[in-house]
Each structure stands twice: as structure tokens, then as C-alpha cells.
Design a protein around this motif. Structure first.
Motif, PDB file in Angstrom:
ATOM      1  N   ASN A 327      -6.606  -2.181  -0.160  1.00 16.66           N
ATOM      2  CA  ASN A 327      -6.562  -2.234   1.399  1.00 16.66           C
ATOM      3  C   ASN A 327      -6.692  -0.586   1.764  1.00 16.66           C
ATOM      4  N   PHE A 328      -6.031   0.352   0.722  1.00 20.20           N
ATOM      5  CA  PHE A 328      -5.930   1.750   0.983  1.00 20.20           C
ATOM      6  C   PHE A 328      -7.579   2.247   1.128  1.00 20.20           C
ATOM      7  N   MET A 329      -8.080   1.768  -0.091  1.00 18.61           N
ATOM      8  CA  MET A 329      -9.417   2.104  -0.129  1.00 18.61           C
ATOM      9  C   MET A 329     -10.461   1.678   0.853  1.00 18.61           C
ATOM     10  N   ILE A 330     -10.300   0.506   1.505  1.00 21.77           N
ATOM     11  CA  ILE A 330     -10.977  -0.092   2.663  1.00 21.77           C
ATOM     12  C   ILE A 330     -10.642   0.603   3.811  1.00 21.77           C
ATOM     13  N   GLY A 331      -9.522   1.073   3.976  1.00 25.95           N
ATOM     14  CA  GLY A 331      -9.121   1.613   5.140  1.00 25.95           C
ATOM     15  C   GLY A 331     -10.019   3.220   5.284  1.00 25.95           C
ATOM     16  N   GLN A 332      -9.962   3.713   3.972  1.00 22.88           N
ATOM     17  CA  GLN A 332     -10.749   4.772   3.959  1.00 22.88           C
ATOM     18  C   GLN A 332     -12.173   4.820   4.388  1.00 22.88           C
ATOM     19  N   MET A 333     -12.565   3.444   3.849  1.00 19.12           N
ATOM     20  CA  MET A 333     -14.275   3.616   4.133  1.00 19.12           C
ATOM     21  C   MET A 333     -14.521   3.152   5.596  1.00 19.12           C
ATOM     22  N   ALA A 334     -13.536   2.272   6.243  1.00 21.58           N
ATOM     23  CA  ALA A 334     -13.811   1.924   7.394  1.00 21.58           C
ATOM     24  C   ALA A 334     -13.681   3.199   8.312  1.00 21.58           C
ATOM     25  N   ARG A 335     -12.809   4.042   8.300  1.00 20.35           N
ATOM     26  CA  ARG A 335     -12.782   5.406   8.946  1.00 20.35           C
ATOM     27  C   ARG A 335     -14.049   6.215   8.604  1.00 20.35           C
ATOM     28  N   HIS A 370       0.416   1.126   5.797  1.00 21.26           N
ATOM     29  CA  HIS A 370       0.073   2.484   5.542  1.00 21.26           C
ATOM     30  C   HIS A 370      -1.486   2.756   5.187  1.00 21.26           C
ATOM     31  N   ALA A 371      -1.999   1.650   5.084  1.00 20.81           N
ATOM     32  CA  ALA A 371      -3.596   1.494   4.976  1.00 20.81           C
ATOM     33  C   ALA A 371      -4.344   1.911   6.469  1.00 20.81           C
ATOM     34  N   GLY A 372      -3.477   1.718   7.392  1.00 18.78           N
ATOM     35  CA  GLY A 372      -4.008   2.008   8.951  1.00 18.78           C
ATOM     36  C   GLY A 372      -4.973   0.701   9.296  1.00 18.78           C
ATOM     37  N   ALA A 373      -4.880  -0.428   9.086  1.00 20.59           N
ATOM     38  CA  ALA A 373      -5.644  -1.478   9.816  1.00 20.59           C
ATOM     39  C   ALA A 373      -5.285  -1.664  10.958  1.00 20.59           C
ATOM     40  N   ASN A 374      -6.666  -2.192  11.794  1.00 12.80           N
ATOM     41  CA  ASN A 374      -6.210  -2.182  13.132  1.00 12.80           C
ATOM     42  C   ASN A 374      -6.189  -3.686  13.702  1.00 12.80           C
ATOM     43  N   TYR A 375      -6.929  -4.653  12.840  1.00  8.91           N
ATOM     44  CA  TYR A 375      -6.795  -5.909  13.130  1.00  8.91           C
ATOM     45  C   TYR A 375      -5.989  -6.744  11.996  1.00  8.91           C
ATOM     46  N   ILE A 376      -4.651  -6.826  12.264  1.00  7.86           N
ATOM     47  CA  ILE A 376      -3.919  -7.157  11.328  1.00  7.86           C
ATOM     48  C   ILE A 376      -3.725  -8.810  11.376  1.00  7.86           C
TER      49      ILE A 376
END
Length: 517
Positions: A327-335, A370-376
Motif C-alpha cells: 500500500n505504501f509503495m502503490i501510493g508513491q507510484m500513483a502520486r 498513512h499511504a494516502g489512498a483516495n478511494y478507500i
């Protein structure tokens, strides 16, 4: 004014305040605007390494699109199409995803419940797709349309849930070919929040778009999203006709879809976190890029479903450390690509609403926030790896979302000076319970859960030794008893019911997906 009148006035004021505090509050919270720092375990060089690896997968391995229309679309877009396998040049992918909006507003039936989305703004959405329910008697059984209605009502009354989703549970008393019509109507009728739209086939998705047009109007749908679809990939590296046809129905009408690889880490991805993320990223990018082939500038969401697989049994697991890391890594990739992203929340593999369910869910939620997801998504009710939705867990999860919401807002500073002044007033050895600052701020200073018991064991025993499941089910019954329907406009309601009746005549009533009618 005499002393008796003063006492009555003071008592009345306290009584009124107590009544206000104890009265149910169903007002929806605004979209969460995150105030906490993000957890980003990858360095910029590692983000670029994942990006390069994903682009190499797209270029050299390719992605299968099992859909003639999509293959023709990709050929026109300039992709290298070899049979069903599409090889995507990284420059083409970057050019396509650059036109996806990074933010937008979701329009709700009640305009006061419309939601800013993307960037720092996030929304909580209940679980969907459960073939079983644990009901108000905590009995596991097949759900009905009445059960789905109840979940939509509970979603409407839960302040931290921003959406009613769609088929929270599968209404098994409805024919499969007609379910999407009644699921969509239930979302529209029982709440005025935003909702999800069924994507079980292209024809079903077209029905959802037609019903949204009745509810909102075609012009509104051109201006802003009113619903959300979900399109799951078949990992590794396959998108099928069912999902792609539904994607086209939504995207042509400028309605966003979640482009969601379905990850079972170690089974359909490499058995290692970083290469699994590289594969997932390639899969998501291929679908995101295709949305822009369908209609440039249409909103779309980087999606995924994350699970790791037990190497002992093959069963999917929830709440594991690797899911949090992904989740942390995918958040970084989406941003990195500047697109909003979806994740799954409060997942559990337990068979009942027990300690395992709580631990797994809490582990997941903390990572998601903490990962910063938008659609939870899957934010209420999920248990048994999604096989059932629990009424008890649903209402507790909804309160957990409110707690997570408060944490993710970050510290408040608006009363800092007043709080410091209270320190001077109280001084050493005093207490703050009667201080004006405490009386003014206690209701919002510290979150006070309604469904958790923090009393002494003596008081808990005196009140019947009631554990969390029973408290939650009693609370769910009370909520459903207090529910007030946000009435649809009579003309709109009649038009929706007429549309459903017509489509039921046109679509054969059978236990199969509608792909032709």
C-alpha cells in the motif's frame, strides 16, 4: 430574575446540552482532508526503478486484452498488437495517462453531500460483493434484497461513510440477470450519498448509466462524476471482455472506473513485494491508459485489490505486513503519475467478528491512512476474506472509519492559545474538568467511541457483561429503527421504476449475466 428561575434556566441549559449530545447524529462528514505526513518507504530512485520495470513489462512482455473492440482501439492508438497480446511503448503510456484528471468532485443526489476527490481528499466506501451475510441475529446465511436495503440504510446513517457502494451483499432472491437494476435502485433510493455502479457486464453497465441519467441528467454527468465503476484485471497481465466492455460504458459517459488488478501475492504475482508491485503497476497502467484511448480526459482511478497467499494453505490473507508495504509503495507510484488511487480497508479473514477480525482490520486501516489512498473501499463489514458481510462488524467498522478520519486530519491548533491559558488558570495540582476551555472543547477534544466499552469491569458486569458483537447488533437495530428515507423526487422515482420494469421485460429472467440484451 429570582433564584428558582435561575436554577431552572441553568438546569434546562444543561439538560438541553445533554439531549443534544445523546441525540443521534447522522450528518455525513466532509471528504477527509489528510493532515498527516505520508509513509513513503521508497527513495526517488526506487520509484523510478519500479516505473522502469513496469514499463519494460508493458513493452517486452505485453498485456493480454481478451476483447476485439479493445484490440482494434489499441491498433488505432498505435500500440503493437500481436494477436490478443498488446505491447505498449512507455512513451505512449505516459502520453495517455497524462490526460487523466488528478482531482474532481463527486456529485451526490443531495448536492450538500457532494465530495471533492483526489489530491489530499479521501472518501470511505463500504465493502461490496459478499455472497453471505452475518445478519442481525449473527447468523450466516444467503442475503436478500431486503438485507441489501438495510446495508444501504446503515451506510446512509453512518457519518464517516461517504458512499453506499452497490451490492454490499448479493441479493440471492433476485435473478442474476436482473440484480444490477435492483441493486442500483436500492443505492439511489435509500441514500442521497454518492454510490457505485455495477460493472458485471457491458450491458449491465449501460443500464447503470441510463439510470444515472434519469437521476442526475445527461448534462450533469458530462460535467462531473456521479458514480464509480470497478474493473478487475485477471492477474497476471490479462484484461477480459466483461470488464473492458463495462469500462467503455462508464468512461464514454465520463464516469470513473477503478482500474484494479486483483493481487494474490505469491500466487498470481512474484513471491516478493517489490516485483509484485512492479507487475501490479504495469497492469494498472495498461488499463488507465486504455481509459484515455476510449475518451481522452475522462476521470479514472489507479486501483488494486491486495492480498497475500498463505504458502501453507493457499488461502488469501489480510492484515499482513507485506500488504501494508505494498500500500505504501502503490501510493508513491500513483502520486508519481499524478492520478488518484484506490485501496481496500478494514479487511479480515476471520469467520466471526472476533479479535482476529479486529487486529487484521486495524493493521490495514493504519497503513491505508498513512499511504494516502483516495478511494478507500471495503471500509465496513468485510470478513471471511470477503465471503460475508457482518452487520455487527459493519457498524463497528463505520465507527472505526470515524476514528481513522479524526487521526488522519492531524492535530488541531485552533484552540492552542486558549489551552495554554487554561494551564495558567489551573496551575500545579489542580484539574481541568470544570475549566471553561474543557467545557467548550471536550466534545471534540478526544474521540469517544459509542460501541467500545471503557467502563470498569464491575460496571460492565452490572450492565449484563455485554460484548462487542451484541452491542453492535443492538446498535444496528436501533439505527434501522431510526432510519428516515431521503425521498426521491416522485417523477424521478417513477421514471426509475418504469425503466427497471421495461428492462426486466427485455432481459430474460435467468441466473446468468446479461451480455446481450
Amino acid at each position: 430574575m429570582n433564584e428558582t428561575t435561575l436554577r431552572q434556566g441553568r438546569a434546562g441549559g444543561r439538560g438541553a446540552r445533554r439531549a443534544m449530545r445523546s441525540a443521534p447524529d447522522f450528518e455525513m462528514l466532509p471528504a477527509l482532508k489528510r493532515g498527516l505526513p505520508l509513509c513513503e518507504p521508497m527513495t526517488p530512485e526506487q520509484v523510478e526503478r519500479i516505473d522502469d520495470a513496469s514499463m519494460a513489462i508493458l513493452e517486452e512482455v505485453g498485456v493480454i486484452f481478451r476483447d476485439e473492440i479493445a484490440l482494434a482501439d489499441w491498433k488505432r492508438a498505435g500500440a503493437d498488437v500481436r494477436g490478443e497480446r498488446v505491447h505498449l511503448d512507455r512513451h505512449l503510456v505516459r502520453e495517455l495517462i497524462a490526460s487523466i484528471p488528478s482531482t474532481w468532485t463527486y456529485r451526490a443526489r443531495n448536492p450538500d453531500r457532494s465530495l471533492p476527490f483526489g489530491g489530499k481528499h479521501s472518501i470511505f466506501v463500504p465493502m461490496t460483493g459478499a455472497p453471505f451475510i452475518r445478519d442481525l441475529d449473527d447468523v450466516r446465511r444467503w442475503p436478500t434484497i431486503a438485507d441489501l436495503n438495510d446495508f444501504h440504510k446503515l451506510s446512509h446513517m453512518s457519518p464517516a461513510l461517504h458512499s453506499t457502494a452497490h451490492h454490499i451483499v448479493e441479493p440471492m432472491d433476485m435473478k442474476v440477470s436482473h440484480r444490477h437494476l435492483h441493486i442500483t435502485y436500492s443505492s439511489m433510493k435509500h441514500s442521497d450519498k454518492t454510490f457505485m455502479g455495477m460493472t458485471t457486464s457491458g450491458k449491465n453497465a449501460e443500464d447503470v448509466m441510463a439510470m444515472c441519467e434519469i437521476l442526475f441528467g445527461k448534462d450533469v454527468m458530462e460535467e462531473t462524476p456521479v458514480t464509480t465503476g470497478n474493473c478487475n484485471g485477471n492477474s497476471p497481465l490479462v484484461w477480459d471482455e466483461t470488464m473492458l466492455s463495462a469500462m467503455r460504458a462508464f468512461v464514454r459517459r465520463r464516469q470513473p472506473v477503478l482500474c484494479s488488478p486483483f493481487v494474490l501475492g505469491g500466487a498470481n504475482t512474484p513471491a516478493s513485494v517489490a516485483p509484485a508491485v512492479a507487475q501490479l503497476n504495469a497492469e494498472a497502467l495498461s488499463a488507465l491508459a486504455y481509459t484515455q484511448v476510449i475518451r481522452k480526459g475522462a476521470p479514472a482511478i489507479y486501483g488494486h485489490y491486495l492480498s497475500t497467499v498463505s504458502m501453507k494453505s493457499g488461502a488469501p490473507m489480510a492484515g499482513t505486513p507485506e500488504i501494508s508495504l505494498m500500500n505504501f509503495m502503490i501510493g508513491q507510484m500513483a502520486r508519481f503519475y499524478d492520478v488518484p488511487w484506490r485501496t481496500s480497508n478494514l479487511l479480515g479473514g476471520a469467520k466471526t467478528f472476533d479479535a482476529q477480525a479486529g487486529y487484521e482490520s486495524a493493521m490495514t486501516m493504519n497503513a491505508v491512512l498513512h499511504a494516502g489512498a483516495n478511494y478507500i473501499w471495503h471500509s465496513a463489514g468485510w470478513n471471511e476474506a470477503g465471503m460475508h458481510c457482518s452487520m455487527a462488524k459493519f457498524v463497528v467498522d463505520a465507527e472505526m472509519c470515524a476514528m481513522g478520519y479524526r487521526m488522519a486530519e492531524g492535530p488541531r491548533w485552533d484552540d492552542f492559545d486558549e489551552g495554554l491559558a487554561a494551564v495558567r488558570d489551573v496551575g500545579p495540582g489542580g484539574h481541568y474538568l470544570g475549566h471553561p476551555h474543557t467545557l467548550e472543547n471536550f466534545e471534540r477534544a478526544f474521540f469517544m467511541p459509542k460501541l467500545f466499552d471503557n467502563n470498569s469491569i464491575e460496571q460492565w458486569q452490572a450492565e449484563g457483561s455485554v460484548e462487542i458483537t451484541r452491542r453492535a447488533l443492538d446498535h444496528a437495530r436501533k439505527l434501522l429503527g431510526d432510519y428516515e428515507e431521503p425521498k426521491l423526487d416522485p417523477g424521478v422515482d417513477e421514471a426509475l421504476r418504469d425503466y427497471i420494469a421495461r428492462r426486466e421485460r427485455e432481459i430474460p429472467a435467468e441466473d446468468a449475466l446479461n451480455t446481450e440484451y
